[in-house]
Design a protein around this motif. Structure first.
Motif, PDB file in Angstrom:
ATOM      1  N   MET A  23       0.821  -1.172   0.000  1.00 22.28           N
ATOM      2  CA  MET A  23       0.000   0.000   0.000  1.00 22.28           C
ATOM      3  C   MET A  23       0.881   1.258   0.000  1.00 22.28           C
ATOM      4  N   CYS A  24       1.909   1.274   0.840  1.00 18.39           N
ATOM      5  CA  CYS A  24       2.805   2.431   0.897  1.00 18.39           C
ATOM      6  C   CYS A  24       3.560   2.593  -0.415  1.00 18.39           C
ATOM      7  N   LEU A  25       3.956   1.471  -1.014  1.00 14.93           N
ATOM      8  CA  LEU A  25       4.683   1.543  -2.275  1.00 14.93           C
ATOM      9  C   LEU A  25       3.802   2.094  -3.384  1.00 14.93           C
ATOM     10  N   SER A  26       2.539   1.673  -3.433  1.00 17.72           N
ATOM     11  CA  SER A  26       1.640   2.191  -4.465  1.00 17.72           C
ATOM     12  C   SER A  26       1.359   3.677  -4.250  1.00 17.72           C
ATOM     13  N   LEU A  27       1.240   4.106  -2.991  1.00 22.32           N
ATOM     14  CA  LEU A  27       1.041   5.524  -2.702  1.00 22.32           C
ATOM     15  C   LEU A  27       2.264   6.327  -3.124  1.00 22.32           C
ATOM     16  N   LEU A  28       3.447   5.851  -2.803  1.00 21.92           N
ATOM     17  CA  LEU A  28       4.674   6.537  -3.189  1.00 21.92           C
ATOM     18  C   LEU A  28       4.825   6.567  -4.707  1.00 21.92           C
ATOM     19  N   THR A  29       4.489   5.476  -5.377  1.00 26.51           N
ATOM     20  CA  THR A  29       4.567   5.431  -6.832  1.00 26.51           C
ATOM     21  C   THR A  29       3.616   6.419  -7.471  1.00 26.51           C
ATOM     22  N   SER A  30       2.402   6.513  -6.934  1.00 28.38           N
ATOM     23  CA  SER A  30       1.443   7.461  -7.501  1.00 28.38           C
ATOM     24  C   SER A  30       1.862   8.906  -7.248  1.00 28.38           C
ATOM     25  N   LEU A  31       2.493   9.176  -6.103  1.00 29.26           N
ATOM     26  CA  LEU A  31       2.967  10.530  -5.824  1.00 29.26           C
ATOM     27  C   LEU A  31       4.128  10.917  -6.733  1.00 29.26           C
ATOM     28  N   LEU A  32       4.985   9.964  -7.022  1.00 28.21           N
ATOM     29  CA  LEU A  32       6.149  10.245  -7.843  1.00 28.21           C
ATOM     30  C   LEU A  32       5.881  10.082  -9.341  1.00 28.21           C
ATOM     31  N   ALA A  33       4.676   9.679  -9.728  1.00 20.89           N
ATOM     32  CA  ALA A  33       4.358   9.474 -11.140  1.00 20.89           C
ATOM     33  C   ALA A  33       4.367  10.796 -11.904  1.00 20.89           C
ATOM     34  N   ASN A  34       4.013  11.886 -11.242  1.00 25.93           N
ATOM     35  CA  ASN A  34       3.957  13.176 -11.915  1.00 25.93           C
ATOM     36  C   ASN A  34       5.309  13.881 -11.975  1.00 25.93           C
ATOM     37  N   VAL A  35       6.270  13.354 -11.274  1.00 27.41           N
ATOM     38  CA  VAL A  35       7.609  13.943 -11.295  1.00 27.41           C
ATOM     39  C   VAL A  35       8.266  13.532 -12.608  1.00 27.41           C
ATOM     40  N   GLY A  36       9.064  14.422 -13.165  1.00 26.21           N
ATOM     41  CA  GLY A  36       9.747  14.116 -14.423  1.00 26.21           C
ATOM     42  C   GLY A  36      10.663  12.919 -14.279  1.00 26.21           C
ATOM     43  N   SER A  37      11.672  12.871 -15.083  1.00 30.21           N
ATOM     44  CA  SER A  37      12.574  11.725 -15.042  1.00 30.21           C
ATOM     45  C   SER A  37      13.472  11.821 -13.808  1.00 30.21           C
ATOM     46  N   VAL A  38      13.371  10.841 -12.969  1.00 35.01           N
ATOM     47  CA  VAL A  38      14.198  10.762 -11.774  1.00 35.01           C
ATOM     48  C   VAL A  38      15.387   9.859 -12.109  1.00 35.01           C
ATOM     49  N   PRO A  39      16.606  10.323 -11.898  1.00 38.67           N
ATOM     50  CA  PRO A  39      17.759   9.485 -12.251  1.00 38.67           C
ATOM     51  C   PRO A  39      17.839   8.250 -11.358  1.00 38.67           C
ATOM     52  N   ASP A  40      18.356   7.198 -11.933  1.00 44.50           N
ATOM     53  CA  ASP A  40      18.547   5.962 -11.175  1.00 44.50           C
ATOM     54  C   ASP A  40      19.679   6.149 -10.171  1.00 44.50           C
ATOM     55  N   LEU A  41      19.608   5.358  -9.103  1.00 45.17           N
ATOM     56  CA  LEU A  41      20.692   5.378  -8.120  1.00 45.17           C
ATOM     57  C   LEU A  41      21.923   4.714  -8.726  1.00 45.17           C
ATOM     58  N   PRO A  42      23.088   5.141  -8.317  1.00 48.67           N
ATOM     59  CA  PRO A  42      24.305   4.482  -8.816  1.00 48.67           C
ATOM     60  C   PRO A  42      24.325   3.012  -8.406  1.00 48.67           C
ATOM     61  N   THR A  43      24.912   2.195  -9.256  1.00 45.55           N
ATOM     62  CA  THR A  43      24.929   0.757  -8.976  1.00 45.55           C
ATOM     63  C   THR A  43      25.718   0.442  -7.713  1.00 45.55           C
ATOM     64  N   ASN A  44      26.761   1.224  -7.430  1.00 38.75           N
ATOM     65  CA  ASN A  44      27.541   0.987  -6.206  1.00 38.75           C
ATOM     66  C   ASN A  44      26.672   1.163  -4.974  1.00 38.75           C
ATOM     67  N   LEU A  45      25.835   2.185  -4.963  1.00 41.71           N
ATOM     68  CA  LEU A  45      24.970   2.449  -3.821  1.00 41.71           C
ATOM     69  C   LEU A  45      23.930   1.343  -3.659  1.00 41.71           C
ATOM     70  N   THR A  46      23.337   0.905  -4.758  1.00 40.92           N
ATOM     71  CA  THR A  46      22.334  -0.159  -4.654  1.00 40.92           C
ATOM     72  C   THR A  46      22.965  -1.467  -4.190  1.00 40.92           C
ATOM     73  N   GLN A  47      24.191  -1.736  -4.627  1.00 40.66           N
ATOM     74  CA  GLN A  47      24.873  -2.951  -4.180  1.00 40.66           C
ATOM     75  C   GLN A  47      25.198  -2.886  -2.684  1.00 40.66           C
ATOM     76  N   ILE A  48      25.591  -1.705  -2.210  1.00 41.48           N
ATOM     77  CA  ILE A  48      25.908  -1.543  -0.788  1.00 41.48           C
ATOM     78  C   ILE A  48      24.648  -1.729   0.051  1.00 41.48           C
TER      79      ILE A  48
END
Length: 86
Positions: A1-26
């Motif tokens: 439920m929280c993820l769907s709410l966050l997704t709907s809130l961020l749907a109107n935001v333009g292109s959000v850059p992806d996190l760096p792969t090093n950060l996601t791996q950490i």
């Protein structure tokens, strides 16, 4: 439920850059370490106690969220001068 709410809130935001792969791996590695620690703890105290501890943590988190929400609402209400709430 929280993820769907966050997704709907961020749907109107333009292109959000992806996190760096090093950060996601950490972050992923930290989560793996945490889950391994929980599994190790579960070996010592047993699955029934782990379920009980998880339930207690859920109640504690819910109580803290309620208190935070109450504090936010009361802060807002106290800012309205004609109500006379101090």
């Amino acid at each position: 439920m929280c993820l769907s709410l966050l997704t709907s809130l961020l749907a109107n935001v333009g292109s959000v850059p992806d996190l760096p792969t090093n950060l996601t791996q950490i972050v992923f590695q930290i989560l793996v370490y945490m889950l391994d620690g929980i599994d190790l703890l579960g070996l010592f105290i047993g699955p029934t106690a782990m379920t009980f501890i998880g339930g207690c943590l859920d109640v504690i988190i819910a109580m803290n969220l309620f208190y935070f929400g109450y504090s936010c609402v009361m802060w807002f209400v106290k800012k309205i001068p004609f109500l006379g709430i101090k």
